[in-house]
Scaffold this motif. Structure first.
Motif, PDB file in Angstrom:
ATOM      1  N   THR A   3     -14.638  35.446  19.922  1.00 43.79           N
ATOM      2  CA  THR A   3     -13.757  36.302  19.103  1.00 43.79           C
ATOM      3  C   THR A   3     -14.264  37.359  18.435  1.00 43.79           C
ATOM      4  O   THR A   3     -13.665  38.540  18.552  1.00 43.79           O
ATOM      5  CB  THR A   3     -13.177  35.513  17.950  1.00 43.79           C
ATOM      6  OG1 THR A   3     -12.617  34.372  18.488  1.00 43.79           O
ATOM      7  CG2 THR A   3     -11.947  36.202  17.305  1.00 43.79           C
ATOM      8  N   PHE A   4     -15.629  37.431  18.043  1.00 45.24           N
ATOM      9  CA  PHE A   4     -16.300  38.487  17.499  1.00 45.24           C
ATOM     10  C   PHE A   4     -16.698  39.351  18.534  1.00 45.24           C
ATOM     11  O   PHE A   4     -16.772  40.509  18.442  1.00 45.24           O
ATOM     12  CB  PHE A   4     -17.383  38.031  16.507  1.00 45.24           C
ATOM     13  CG  PHE A   4     -16.975  37.560  15.156  1.00 45.24           C
ATOM     14  CD1 PHE A   4     -16.601  38.169  14.262  1.00 45.24           C
ATOM     15  CD2 PHE A   4     -17.147  36.051  15.123  1.00 45.24           C
ATOM     16  CE1 PHE A   4     -16.275  37.690  12.998  1.00 45.24           C
ATOM     17  CE2 PHE A   4     -16.496  35.581  13.857  1.00 45.24           C
ATOM     18  CZ  PHE A   4     -16.179  36.530  12.800  1.00 45.24           C
ATOM     19  N   ILE A   5     -17.030  39.032  19.740  1.00 39.10           N
ATOM     20  CA  ILE A   5     -17.295  39.903  20.833  1.00 39.10           C
ATOM     21  C   ILE A   5     -16.214  40.915  21.257  1.00 39.10           C
ATOM     22  O   ILE A   5     -16.217  41.775  21.634  1.00 39.10           O
ATOM     23  CB  ILE A   5     -18.016  39.073  21.985  1.00 39.10           C
ATOM     24  CG1 ILE A   5     -19.292  38.467  21.744  1.00 39.10           C
ATOM     25  CG2 ILE A   5     -18.052  40.062  23.458  1.00 39.10           C
ATOM     26  CD1 ILE A   5     -19.809  37.307  22.830  1.00 39.10           C
ATOM     27  N   LEU A   6     -14.876  40.068  21.344  1.00 36.23           N
ATOM     28  CA  LEU A   6     -13.800  40.727  21.684  1.00 36.23           C
ATOM     29  C   LEU A   6     -13.228  41.812  20.665  1.00 36.23           C
ATOM     30  O   LEU A   6     -13.001  42.869  20.981  1.00 36.23           O
ATOM     31  CB  LEU A   6     -12.649  39.696  21.992  1.00 36.23           C
ATOM     32  CG  LEU A   6     -12.866  38.775  23.252  1.00 36.23           C
ATOM     33  CD1 LEU A   6     -11.627  37.805  23.143  1.00 36.23           C
ATOM     34  CD2 LEU A   6     -12.986  39.648  24.384  1.00 36.23           C
ATOM     35  N   ILE A   7     -13.370  41.460  19.325  1.00 35.07           N
ATOM     36  CA  ILE A   7     -13.163  42.289  18.170  1.00 35.07           C
ATOM     37  C   ILE A   7     -14.134  43.581  18.441  1.00 35.07           C
ATOM     38  O   ILE A   7     -13.779  44.788  18.222  1.00 35.07           O
ATOM     39  CB  ILE A   7     -13.228  41.480  16.913  1.00 35.07           C
ATOM     40  CG1 ILE A   7     -12.136  40.565  16.721  1.00 35.07           C
ATOM     41  CG2 ILE A   7     -13.263  42.736  15.634  1.00 35.07           C
ATOM     42  CD1 ILE A   7     -12.289  39.737  15.547  1.00 35.07           C
ATOM     43  N   THR A   8     -15.443  43.197  18.360  1.00 38.33           N
ATOM     44  CA  THR A   8     -16.359  44.646  18.452  1.00 38.33           C
ATOM     45  C   THR A   8     -16.006  45.363  19.752  1.00 38.33           C
ATOM     46  O   THR A   8     -16.090  46.611  19.406  1.00 38.33           O
ATOM     47  CB  THR A   8     -17.747  43.872  18.827  1.00 38.33           C
ATOM     48  OG1 THR A   8     -18.179  42.916  17.668  1.00 38.33           O
ATOM     49  CG2 THR A   8     -18.710  44.880  18.864  1.00 38.33           C
ATOM     50  N   VAL A   9     -15.573  44.882  20.870  1.00 41.90           N
ATOM     51  CA  VAL A   9     -15.177  45.514  22.207  1.00 41.90           C
ATOM     52  C   VAL A   9     -13.900  46.314  21.638  1.00 41.90           C
ATOM     53  O   VAL A   9     -13.925  47.577  22.045  1.00 41.90           O
ATOM     54  CB  VAL A   9     -15.128  44.785  23.265  1.00 41.90           C
ATOM     55  CG1 VAL A   9     -14.800  45.499  24.495  1.00 41.90           C
ATOM     56  CG2 VAL A   9     -16.421  44.260  23.882  1.00 41.90           C
ATOM     57  N   GLY A  10     -13.320  45.789  21.288  1.00 46.38           N
ATOM     58  CA  GLY A  10     -11.707  46.366  20.654  1.00 46.38           C
ATOM     59  C   GLY A  10     -12.122  47.511  19.865  1.00 46.38           C
ATOM     60  O   GLY A  10     -11.710  48.723  19.946  1.00 46.38           O
ATOM     61  N   PHE A  11     -13.061  47.469  18.774  1.00 43.99           N
ATOM     62  CA  PHE A  11     -13.424  48.536  17.866  1.00 43.99           C
ATOM     63  C   PHE A  11     -14.023  49.655  18.493  1.00 43.99           C
ATOM     64  O   PHE A  11     -13.841  50.624  18.268  1.00 43.99           O
ATOM     65  CB  PHE A  11     -14.363  48.022  16.816  1.00 43.99           C
ATOM     66  CG  PHE A  11     -13.422  47.280  15.527  1.00 43.99           C
ATOM     67  CD1 PHE A  11     -12.341  47.562  15.333  1.00 43.99           C
ATOM     68  CD2 PHE A  11     -14.247  46.345  15.054  1.00 43.99           C
ATOM     69  CE1 PHE A  11     -11.574  47.074  14.295  1.00 43.99           C
ATOM     70  CE2 PHE A  11     -13.490  45.539  13.852  1.00 43.99           C
ATOM     71  CZ  PHE A  11     -12.253  46.028  13.690  1.00 43.99           C
TER      72      PHE A  11
END
Length: 181
Positions: A3-11
């Motif tokens: 989840t945090f990897i996806l959030i980072t990529v989204g940002f």
């Protein structure tokens, strides 16, 4: 953690899009707003790295030794799978880093038929009962305790590789050294 990897990529994607829009439209507001998303990406990226490092540390800390093979795994890698269940590896020391660790050392009990199979794998020649002169043998590596009539075999396919096999007269107790430099 995913989840945090996806959030980072989204940002990071939002940062890139806003920065591109700010440059194309010459809008300082969009560029500054994109930097805010860059900071979010940086923070979540650092936190994701922290989570990964903590999880990896926990895995390594709780494992006995992730690089260490059992004595039987070493035996099987060197000699092949035993044909009978008569092999018990008493002591072992693996070679982790070639050139720094000279040898693989084994002490095992074995039945005569398995010992014959091991001997047939290499063109051994008889040798003196002297200990290998390369490297420092572990304290338990004591083929001289095999008693009178013990046999020492040696094979060296090249100057940087040698096999030493010591076994008792009744072929039930053996020591093995595989030197690879």
């Amino acid at each position: 953690m995913l989840t945090f990897i996806l959030i980072t990529v989204g940002f990071i994607i939002i940062f890139g899009v806003l920065l591109l829009l700010g440059i194309v439209k010459k809008s300082r507001k969009a560029v500054y707003f994109s930097l805010l998303f860059f900071l979010f990406a940086l923070c979540t990226g650092i936190y994701t790295g922290y989570l990964f490092a903590r999880k990896a540390y926990h895995v390594v800390r709780t494992a006995e030794n992730p690089l260490q093979r059992s004595g039987m795994e070493i035996y099987t890698a060197l000699m092949g799978k035993p044909e009978t269940n008569c092999v018990t590896v008493t002591n072992s020391k693996d070679q982790y880093v070639p050139k720094l660790d000279c040898c693989i050392w084994l002490e095992f009990t074995v039945c005569p038929t398995e010992l014959k199979r091991i001997i047939a794998k290499q063109p051994y020649r008889r040798d003196s009962m002297g200990l290998p002169s390369y490297g420092s043998a572990p304290a338990w590596f004591t083929p001289q305790k095999l008693g009178a009539g013990a046999i020492a075999l040696y094979y060296s396919p090249d100057p940087n590789h040698a096999y030493s096999l010591y076994f008792s007269k009744d072929s039930t107790h053996a020591y093995y050294c595989d030197m690879l430099d």
